[in-house]
Design an enzyme around this catalytic site. Structure first.
Site, PDB file in Angstrom:
ATOM      1  N   HIS A 122      -8.520  -1.541  -2.023  1.00  0.00           N
ATOM      2  CA  HIS A 122      -7.197  -1.270  -2.549  1.00  0.00           C
ATOM      3  C   HIS A 122      -6.907  -1.994  -3.169  1.00  0.00           C
ATOM      4  CE1 HIS A 122      -3.746   1.011  -3.545  1.00  0.00           C
ATOM      5  NE2 HIS A 122      -4.200   2.269  -3.223  1.00  0.00           N
ATOM      6  N   ASP A 199      -4.801  -4.665   6.007  1.00  0.00           N
ATOM      7  CA  ASP A 199      -4.531  -3.943   5.465  1.00  0.00           C
ATOM      8  C   ASP A 199      -4.296  -2.495   6.311  1.00  0.00           C
ATOM      9  OD1 ASP A 199      -3.717  -1.319   3.827  1.00  0.00           O
ATOM     10  OD2 ASP A 199      -4.667  -2.017   2.220  1.00  0.00           O
ATOM     11  N   GLN A 202      -3.918   2.961   6.225  1.00  0.00           N
ATOM     12  CA  GLN A 202      -4.935   3.711   5.796  1.00  0.00           C
ATOM     13  C   GLN A 202      -4.951   4.077   7.557  1.00  0.00           C
ATOM     14  OE1 GLN A 202      -5.846   6.368   4.301  1.00  0.00           O
ATOM     15  NE2 GLN A 202      -4.807   5.362   1.944  1.00  0.00           N
ATOM     16  N   LYS A 225       2.838   7.027   4.733  1.00  0.00           N
ATOM     17  CA  LYS A 225       1.401   7.474   5.014  1.00  0.00           C
ATOM     18  C   LYS A 225       1.232   8.391   6.435  1.00  0.00           C
ATOM     19  CE  LYS A 225      -0.852   4.987   1.781  1.00  0.00           C
ATOM     20  NZ  LYS A 225      -1.600   5.520   0.721  1.00  0.00           N
ATOM     21  N   CYS A 363      -8.141   4.169  -6.632  1.00  0.00           N
ATOM     22  CA  CYS A 363      -7.357   2.759  -6.525  1.00  0.00           C
ATOM     23  C   CYS A 363      -8.612   1.570  -5.879  1.00  0.00           C
ATOM     24  CB  CYS A 363      -5.889   2.645  -6.302  1.00  0.00           C
ATOM     25  SG  CYS A 363      -4.947   3.262  -7.225  1.00  0.00           S
TER      26      CYS A 363
HETATM   27  N1  PMP Z   1      -3.563   0.037   0.644  1.00  0.00           N
HETATM   28  C1  PMP Z   1      -4.871   0.600   1.334  1.00  0.00           C
HETATM   29  C2  PMP Z   1      -5.810   1.204   1.838  1.00  0.00           C
HETATM   30  C3  PMP Z   1      -3.854   2.463   0.223  1.00  0.00           C
HETATM   31  O1  PMP Z   1      -4.905   3.611   1.398  1.00  0.00           O
HETATM   32  C4  PMP Z   1      -2.799   2.489   0.049  1.00  0.00           C
HETATM   33  C5  PMP Z   1      -2.665   4.313  -0.740  1.00  0.00           C
HETATM   34  N2  PMP Z   1      -3.266   4.743  -1.170  1.00  0.00           N
HETATM   35  C6  PMP Z   1      -1.951   1.458   0.074  1.00  0.00           C
HETATM   36  C7  PMP Z   1      -2.119  -0.632  -0.079  1.00  0.00           C
HETATM   37  C8  PMP Z   1      -0.846   1.570  -0.971  1.00  0.00           C
HETATM   38  O2  PMP Z   1       0.373   2.071  -0.519  1.00  0.00           O
HETATM   39  P1  PMP Z   1       1.011   2.748  -1.170  1.00  0.00           P
HETATM   40  O3  PMP Z   1       0.784   2.805  -2.092  1.00  0.00           O
HETATM   41  O4  PMP Z   1       2.243   3.202  -0.317  1.00  0.00           O
HETATM   42  O5  PMP Z   1       1.747   1.230  -1.598  1.00  0.00           O
END
Ligand code: PMP
Length: 404
Positions: A122, A199, A202, A225, A363
């Site tokens: 991401h 990370d 997910q 999440k 993203c």
């Molecule tokens: N890493 C991953 C794999 C994600 O899916 C996301 C959220 N889509 C993020 C980081 C970022 O998370 P946040 O917007 O809650 O900071």
């Protein structure tokens, strides 16, 4: 027995209708809905407890502090960390990674060093490292994947060297649903004495996370999440690493002593927590973790895995269906395109049927480039989704397909 009908009653929003159709919420990778237990606990704290934490001698401040620190303990238990000193509260995964990239970069990275990230990251696990590498004159290198969407560990093996400072890898891809073998990645990196950031944005909502078993050095996830509130997240770090890193932001709470000449910093984890934390959100997060733990992470995983298998099978039967991500270990995220229907058209038309999916690059633009596409439609499942909702998605896609 996991009773999904009963579970759904805890989530008032799921009984909403959208354009006169029952809501089918399949955008859980972006954020999850909140059970009553979380929202009510937060309302109760604002109504009955509210006071700033850590600094007050008065009753309410101490009560708010107790709730806040109990939340840290709830997080420690949830990810099986060794100590509460290793749990840093942040605003979310993004802030956790920015904190780490800044502090780690300041202390550990020099010109000519290398940082490894996977191709399926991401932007939140790319850009902070890119910024740090630019500042430090270091190089960002990309761990490739196979066409099935599996991380290429043999390539990683060849990339690790004496210049590698850190490896950053997602546990579950927010696009492909791939579950990465992060334990293997950690083992490989540790042979070179290189730490690993996982990370967990997910993964934390879908599986048992045990940071000690993974042996990862850092782990980041977001409250929103995991059925918790927005504005709160976690950076886990092994104490031995966190001790060596400088603070990210200066301000209240992160200090031990301030004089005009010099400031000394507070002990872990407060060294990394400048300013008033969102203590109501941390309490909400603890309630969310309590909620999923009561259902049982193993039961949630079993339910979601069955749902994902069912969805992959049913979606696979649709003419012109192309699913991105065919890894053996697949989590509750499915990205797809149908024929030459644009992802935005598919998403918009599904929305009019009450079905919420995400469209676009998610993203992860470098990953889209690797796949040779601009975007996908993404359905992502949560503990409250049902096979009937998968059927509604399939029927919706068929309807859109007939229109084209
Ligand atoms: N890493 C991953 C794999 C994600 O899916 C996301 C959220 N889509 C993020 C980081 C970022 O998370 P946040 O917007 O809650 O900071």
């Amino acid at each position: 027995m996991y009773d999904v009908k009963l579970v759904r009653e805890d989530f008032p929003i799921l009984s909403r209708e959208i354009y006169g159709k029952p809501l089918v919420y399949l955008d859980n990778g972006a954020t999850t809905q909140k059970p009553r237990q979380v929202v009510e606990a937060m309302v109760d704290e604002y109504y009955n407890v509210n006071a700033n934490v850590h600094r007050g001698v008065h009753f309410l401040s101490q009560q708010a502090t107790d709730l806040h620190e109990a939340s840290r303990e709830a997080v420690r238990q949830f990810i099986h960390a060794r100590s509460m000193s290793e749990i840093v509260f942040t605003r979310g995964t993004t802030e956790s990674i920015n904190l780490l990239a800044f502090s780690f970069g300041e202390a550990m990275v020099h010109a000519g060093d290398e940082v490894l990230v996977s191709v399926m990251e991401h932007h939140s696990n790319i850009v902070p490292w890119q910024m740090m590498c630019e500042r430090k004159g270091a190089q960002l290198r990309v761990i490739p994947m196979s066409d099935e969407g599996e991380l290429q560990l043999d390539a990683l093996e060849g990339m690790l060297n004496e210049r590698t400072r850190i490896v950053c890898c997602t546990q579950v891809s927010n696009v492909l649903g791939t579950v990465n073998p992060v334990k293997e990645v950690v083992k490989m990196a540790h042979k070179w004495g290189v730490p690993v950031l996982v990370d967990g944005a997910q993964s934390a909502p879908h599986m048992v996370v045990d940071v000690q078993d993974l042996d990862c050095d850092f782990f980041a996830f977001s409250g929103h999440k995991v059925y918790g509130p927005t504005g709160v997240g976690v950076l886990y770090g092994k104490e031995t690493w966190l001790e060596q890193l400088p603070p990210y932001q200066g301000g209240g709470e992160m200090i031990q002593k301030v004089t005009w000449e010099r400031t000394t910093y507070n002990q872990l984890p407060y060294k990394f927590e400048a300013g008033t934390p969102d203590y109501v959100a941390t309490h909400g997060l603890a309630k969310a973790l309590e909620y999923v733990s009561a259902l049982g992470m193993e039961n949630i995983e079993t339910h979601e895995q069955a749902l994902t298998r069912y969805a992959l099978k049913r979606l696979g039967e649709i003419e012109g269906m192309q699913i991105f991500g065919k890894a053996n270990e697949h989590d509750a995220v499915i990205s797809f395109l149908v024929g030459n229907i644009h992802h935005l058209d598919m998403g918009t038309l599904l929305d009019h049927l009450g079905i919420a999916v995400r469209t676009g690059h998610h993203c992860a633009e470098p990953l889209m480039r690797r796949l040779g596409i601009e975007g996908t439609v993404r359905a992502s499942f949560a503990l409250y989704n049902t096979t009937e909702e998968v059927d509604a998605l399939v029927e919706g896609i068929e309807q859109v397909r007939r229109m084209f």
